[in-house]
Each structure stands twice: as C-alpha cells, then as structure tokens.
Design a protein around this motif. Structure first.
Motif, short mmCIF file in Angstrom:
data_model
loop_
_atom_site.label_atom_id
_atom_site.label_comp_id
_atom_site.label_asym_id
_atom_site.label_seq_id
_atom_site.Cartn_x
_atom_site.Cartn_y
_atom_site.Cartn_z
N ASN A 207 -100.23 -65.92 35.57
CA ASN A 207 -101.41 -66.72 35.95
C ASN A 207 -102.13 -67.19 34.70
O ASN A 207 -102.81 -66.40 34.03
CB ASN A 207 -102.33 -65.88 36.84
CG ASN A 207 -103.55 -66.65 37.30
OD1 ASN A 207 -103.66 -67.85 37.05
ND2 ASN A 207 -104.46 -65.96 37.95
N ASP A 208 -102.03 -68.48 34.40
CA ASP A 208 -102.67 -68.98 33.18
C ASP A 208 -104.17 -69.22 33.36
O ASP A 208 -104.86 -69.63 32.42
CB ASP A 208 -101.99 -70.26 32.68
CG ASP A 208 -102.16 -71.43 33.62
OD1 ASP A 208 -102.40 -71.21 34.81
OD2 ASP A 208 -102.06 -72.58 33.15
N ARG A 209 -104.69 -68.96 34.57
CA ARG A 209 -106.14 -69.09 34.79
C ARG A 209 -106.87 -67.76 34.56
O ARG A 209 -108.10 -67.70 34.63
CB ARG A 209 -106.41 -69.59 36.22
CG ARG A 209 -105.90 -71.00 36.47
CD ARG A 209 -106.36 -71.54 37.81
NE ARG A 209 -105.84 -70.76 38.92
CZ ARG A 209 -104.66 -70.98 39.49
NH1 ARG A 209 -103.88 -71.94 39.04
NH2 ARG A 209 -104.25 -70.23 40.51
N LEU A 210 -106.12 -66.72 34.30
CA LEU A 210 -106.72 -65.41 34.01
C LEU A 210 -107.25 -65.41 32.58
O LEU A 210 -106.50 -65.61 31.63
CB LEU A 210 -105.67 -64.32 34.21
CG LEU A 210 -106.13 -62.87 34.03
CD1 LEU A 210 -107.19 -62.50 35.04
CD2 LEU A 210 -104.93 -61.93 34.15
N LYS A 211 -108.58 -65.17 32.42
CA LYS A 211 -109.22 -65.26 31.11
C LYS A 211 -110.05 -64.00 30.84
O LYS A 211 -111.27 -63.97 31.05
CB LYS A 211 -110.13 -66.49 31.05
CG LYS A 211 -109.47 -67.82 31.39
CD LYS A 211 -108.52 -68.27 30.30
CE LYS A 211 -107.91 -69.63 30.65
NZ LYS A 211 -106.94 -70.08 29.62
N ASN A 218 -103.42 -67.60 26.63
CA ASN A 218 -102.53 -67.20 27.72
C ASN A 218 -101.08 -67.37 27.33
O ASN A 218 -100.67 -68.42 26.83
CB ASN A 218 -102.81 -68.02 28.97
CG ASN A 218 -104.15 -67.70 29.59
OD1 ASN A 218 -105.14 -68.39 29.34
ND2 ASN A 218 -104.20 -66.66 30.40
N ILE A 219 -100.32 -66.31 27.53
CA ILE A 219 -98.87 -66.33 27.32
C ILE A 219 -98.22 -66.15 28.69
O ILE A 219 -98.43 -65.14 29.35
CB ILE A 219 -98.42 -65.20 26.37
CG1 ILE A 219 -99.13 -65.32 25.01
CG2 ILE A 219 -96.91 -65.22 26.20
CD1 ILE A 219 -98.80 -66.56 24.22
N ASN A 250 -99.87 -67.93 45.26
CA ASN A 250 -99.43 -66.68 44.62
C ASN A 250 -100.00 -66.49 43.22
O ASN A 250 -99.59 -65.58 42.50
CB ASN A 250 -97.90 -66.64 44.57
CG ASN A 250 -97.27 -66.43 45.93
OD1 ASN A 250 -97.16 -65.31 46.41
ND2 ASN A 250 -96.86 -67.52 46.59
N SER A 251 -100.94 -67.37 42.82
CA SER A 251 -101.57 -67.31 41.49
C SER A 251 -100.54 -67.31 40.37
O SER A 251 -100.58 -66.49 39.45
CB SER A 251 -102.46 -66.06 41.38
OG SER A 251 -103.51 -66.11 42.32
N ILE A 252 -99.60 -68.26 40.47
CA ILE A 252 -98.54 -68.38 39.49
C ILE A 252 -98.64 -69.75 38.82
O ILE A 252 -98.73 -70.78 39.50
CB ILE A 252 -97.15 -68.21 40.13
CG1 ILE A 252 -96.99 -66.80 40.68
CG2 ILE A 252 -96.04 -68.51 39.13
CD1 ILE A 252 -95.72 -66.59 41.49
N SER A 253 -98.62 -69.76 37.51
CA SER A 253 -98.65 -71.02 36.76
C SER A 253 -97.34 -71.77 36.91
O SER A 253 -96.26 -71.17 36.97
CB SER A 253 -98.89 -70.72 35.28
OG SER A 253 -98.61 -71.84 34.47
#
Length: 352
Positions: A207-211, A218-219, A250-253
């Motif tokens: 998830n690239d929105r996780l900060k 984000n990796i 599914n919160s997947i980039s």
C-alpha cells in the motif's frame, strides 16, 4: 539482464568475449559488438556483431533496448557515445567502462537503480580487477535504499525522499524503517525498526498510501499477480476498471503488480493485450491442462468449463503465474471480466 559489450581494439575484443562468457553463465543475455573492420581483422565473425552505422546511432539504439552497456576502452569513448541519450536514473541503463587490460571496472551511469555498481562488483571479482565505485553510500559502507529496492524488484515512490534518506545516513543520523512484510536477518546500521517518532523513514508495504512518517519513502515490492478471465471482445477499459476497483478494495498499489495471467484461449483477446501493453506488464498464458493442475478449491462455473475446459480461470491463472504464491483476493466478476489476485512470497532481506 540484456547486456551489450562494445570493444574497439584486439585486446578489448578478447576481454569482451571473456566477460560475455562469464555473464551468460550467470543467466544474462549478452551480445558483443565491434567495428566491422575489427571483426574481420581478429576473425570474430559469428561471435560479435558490427557497430553500425556509427557509434552514436548504434549507442542510442542499445541505450533504449538494453539493461546494461559495457564499453571496453577509454572512458572518453563511452561518455561521448552516451551523452545525447542520458535522461534520469529511473530510465537510464547501467553503463560501465573497463580498460582493455581488465584492471579497472568503472560504473559510469545508473550505479544503484540500474545495477551498474553490482555488475561492476561481479565483473571485477571474475577478472580480479578493481571496481572503481564512487557513489557515497557505497564507499561509506552504508545502506543504499534505491539499489536495495531495484535489486529486489520493488518500486520506489519518491526519489527526492530517497536522496534525503541517503543524506541523513551519510550524516550518521538514524532513519526509521517500517514494514508490513516479515523481516529476516539483521537490519543495516542506522535503520531503526518501527520507530515512528522519527521525521523520516522507509515504509515497505503493498500500500503506497501508508505514511508512518512525516517524510515517508514507500517501497512497494512487485509481488502481486492478476489472474484475468473475460468474455470475447471485452475492451481494455472494462478490464482496467475492475482491476483498479479490486486493488483499491484490498489497499494494494498498482505498482505492486508483477504480471498478468490467463488461459491460452485469450492469446488474441485485444482488450487484455492492450491492458498489458499500456501498463508494461508481462502477460502469461496457460493451457487448460496446466490450469487444472493447480491444486486447491475454487468457485467453479459450469458455463466457463464448457467453453474453456476450466471452471475457474482467474484464480488458477493467478496462482500458477505467482509460482507458489497464495490468493489474496478470490474471483470477483463485473462487466464480463473476472479477476483474482495472488501474491508471491516475499520477505524483507538485506542480503544481496
């Protein structure tokens, strides 16, 4: 890697053939190139192809097509040859220069993301040469986040943040490291696991929105595979809409997608081909027998089975292309499209 080796002297030719043998043995696809007159002079027809019509035009073509270019000769030749084609570190291939005696191996371009530094190390070891590495994190024996991500086939969200992280490590200041995936082995020096009170850090997640940090790099590991089935004539947009919907759910980039798979009856399905081409994703096709060989319990469709010989294409295809992975989203249908998501096993490892 697809690698081109360019040589300009008789000594350089002999060295280039030696390097090619070594690189091919490691699973690379390597080709040697020389001026046409040199091919005749040293009798390497069949072992090398000509540099034509001239070095600049030839280099431009190779720059666009290959993962790495190795110049055996003076650095000046390499620099002048590539100068017009250099763009940025996310697009440029690795470029190395090796003197014709094989004493020094010099990464000139894309040391980290392009893999030039690691390639230089491997060649140097084989030739008993000296790798001339000049990137700051390497010479200071510090963690290089862009090189690490590239080696592990992971997407980097922000090169500016990556640069800030490298600068902080060079200043001997710690950097946070958060991962939703399992970590194995020891952490590199100055990386602090799950320290959310730091102002800057690395986050490994699909998830690239996780900060977790004010400045988060984000990796995203490319470990997710799409299994897709569709009705004949389904347009690209319908496929893309369902894919994006399921990834969001599914919160997947999208950057986590490593490839697509379907049944071989769809090899000429234009919408599917267009979707793969638009997103530069490899597309794999499997026969009904191959899909039926995938063990597990699936939601079978008698109608689909009567047409394809397989009652569930998308789940089986996703699992097969993921090579031992597991389903993270079972079959979802919409507008004549079925999609399933599988994830290949992947752990955070700093050994490479």
């Amino acid at each position: 890697m697809k690698i081109s080796i360019l040589a300009f002297t008789a000594n350089g030719v002999a060295l280039s053939l030696k390097i090619k043998e070594m690189l091919d043995a490691q699973g690379n696809h390597t080709a040697c190139y020389q001026p046409e007159k040199l091919i005749v002079a040293v009798n390497t027809a069949g072992m090398a192809e000509p540099i034509a019509p001239d070095l600049k035009v030839f280099t431009g073509r190779q720059f666009a097509e290959k993962d790495a270019l190795i110049f055996v000769g003076a650095c000046g030749i390499a620099v002048r040859a590539i100068a017009s084609f250099v763009q940025d570190k996310t697009k440029d291939p690795a470029v190395l220069c090796i003197d014709e005696k094989g004493r020094f191996v010099i990464p000139l371009l894309s040391g980290h993301i392009g893999g030039a530094n690691m390639l230089a190390d491997r060649i140097s070891e084989a030739l008993n040469a000296i790798p001339v590495i000049t990137t700051a994190t390497d010479i200071n024996r510090l963690f290089s986040v862009d090189e690490w991500a590239a080696f592990h086939n992971a997407w980097i969200s922000d090169l500016k943040a990556a640069k800030e992280i490298s600068a902080r490590l060079l200043a001997e200041k710690p950097v946070g490291f958060y991962s939703e995936l399992d970590i194995e082995g020891e952490m590199p020096r100055l990386l602090e696991k799950n320290e959310n009170n730091m102002g800057i850090g690395i986050c490994v997640s699909l998830n690239d929105r996780l900060k977790p940090y004010p400045i988060t790099l984000n990796i995203v590991p490319r470990t997710v595979y799409l299994g897709i089935g569709c009705r004949r004539g389904t347009p690209l947009q319908r496929i893309e809409d369902l894919v994006l919907e399921q990834l969001s759910r599914n919160s997947i980039s999208f950057q986590a997608i490593a490839g697509i798979a379907s049944i071989d009856l769809k090899t000429k399905e234009q919408g599917l081909l267009d979707f793969a081409a638009k997103n530069n994703l490899p597309l794999h096709f499997f026969s009904s027998d191959e899909l039926l060989s995938v063990p597990g319990k699936y939601t079978e469709s008698e109608f689909v089975s009567s047409i394809t010989g397989v009652g569930n294409v998308c789940e089986r295809a996703a699992l097969m292309v993921s090579a031992g992975g597991g389903l993270i989203s079972r079959k979802v249908s919409g507008n004549g499209v079925t999609i399933a998501l599988a994830q290949k096993e992947w752990r955070v490892s700093f050994e490479y």
